[in-house]
Design an enzyme around this catalytic site. Structure first.
Site, PDB file in Angstrom:
ATOM      1  CE  LYS A 179      -3.607  11.223 -10.265  1.00  0.00           C
ATOM      2  NZ  LYS A 179      -2.621  10.137 -10.248  1.00  0.00           N
ATOM      3  CB  THR A 197      -8.215   2.518 -16.538  1.00  0.00           C
ATOM      4  OG1 THR A 197      -8.764   3.727 -15.982  1.00  0.00           O
ATOM      5  CG2 THR A 197      -6.954   2.863 -17.324  1.00  0.00           C
ATOM      6  CE1 TYR A 214      -7.152  10.779  -9.764  1.00  0.00           C
ATOM      7  CE2 TYR A 214      -7.670  12.387 -11.468  1.00  0.00           C
ATOM      8  CZ  TYR A 214      -7.066  11.211 -11.076  1.00  0.00           C
ATOM      9  OH  TYR A 214      -6.368  10.468 -11.992  1.00  0.00           O
ATOM     10  CG  ASP A 224      -1.863   1.138   1.324  1.00  0.00           C
ATOM     11  OD1 ASP A 224      -1.630   2.166   0.662  1.00  0.00           O
ATOM     12  OD2 ASP A 224      -2.851   1.014   2.072  1.00  0.00           O
ATOM     13  CB  VAL A 225       1.647   3.854  -2.549  1.00  0.00           C
ATOM     14  CG1 VAL A 225       2.064   2.866  -3.631  1.00  0.00           C
ATOM     15  CG2 VAL A 225       0.266   4.432  -2.813  1.00  0.00           C
ATOM     16  CG  ASN A 278       0.017   3.683 -12.569  1.00  0.00           C
ATOM     17  OD1 ASN A 278      -0.469   4.467 -13.384  1.00  0.00           O
ATOM     18  ND2 ASN A 278      -0.631   2.600 -12.156  1.00  0.00           N
TER      19      ASN A 278
END
Length: 216
Positions: free
Chosen positions: A167, A198, A163, A69-70, A97
């Site tokens: 980013k 995706t 989001y 888990d990042v 990513n």
């Protein structure tokens, strides 16, 4: 883009979020070009499926999964170490990513916990990978760090909650890291995809109104 099998022979790579979507495709391409690849993500079964698919497409591929888990610093450090030990050369390619969003809706109604989780998986996850992966790249004599950002980092997306800001933070984080790590022969860049088919983006692509707004 033309394929050049073997062009990355001997290179050692780590791809986070490598079990699905863009990350899985990046890992597959790296493996096809000869790199030794470690993919990490939160779900063991998803990673195993991705490894099987990559090996089916490139039978000689050297690819391994690591559950991580990042947002967990110890897990990120473990993934970096596993990737470095898997190869026959120092870690030279790191792709940040892993991402996603739980934060959607009007700014006046955003849930703070969902906001925090979205920032964590996108921005903090990239920072942790830069911290540990960047250190490994420096120790190995240099390399390339690439973070997957988004069109939403530079173009306003109403109701996208955390989001876009997350980013956008990745973009500035990588500019800063490029200045800091460049003298050690580490290149740091972001890429900002638009709509990619995706699992995360499919509902937007399938919605005629949303697709039309992107074309506009």
């Amino acid at each position: 883009m033309t394929s050049d099998p073997g062009s990355l022979a001997g290179a050692v790579a780590l791809v986070t979020g490598g079990g699905t979507g863009i990350g899985r495709s990046v890992a597959a391409r790296l493996a096809a070009d000869g790199a030794t690849v470690t993919i990490c993500g939160r779900t063991e079964a998803t990673l195993a499926e991705a490894v099987d698919a990559i090996r089916a497409a490139t039978p000689e591929a050297r690819v391994q999964p690591v559950v991580a888990d990042v947002t967990d610093e110890a897990a990120v450090a473990h993934a970096v170490d596993a990737a470095a030990r898997f190869g026959d050369a120092p870690l030279g390619i790191v792709v940040a990513n892993a991402g996603g969003s739980e934060s959607m809706g009007p700014i006046t109604q955003l849930d703070v916990a969902a906001w925090d989780r979205t920032l964590a998986v996108n921005l903090t996850g990239t920072m942790l990978l830069l911290k540990h992966g960047g250190a490994a790249l420096v120790a190995g004599g240099g390399g390339a760090f690439v973070a997957v950002s988004s069109l939403a980092s530079t173009v306003s997306h109403p109701w996208f909650g955390a989001y876009g800001p997350a980013k956008a933070g990745i973009n500035m984080l990588c500019r800063q890291a490029a200045d800091e790590l460049g003298p050690s022969e580490v290149r740091v860049n972001t890429v900002c995809p638009g709509l990619i088919r995706t699992d995360l983006v499919q509902p937007i692509i399938d919605d005629p109104g949303s697709s039309a707004s992107y074309r506009d």
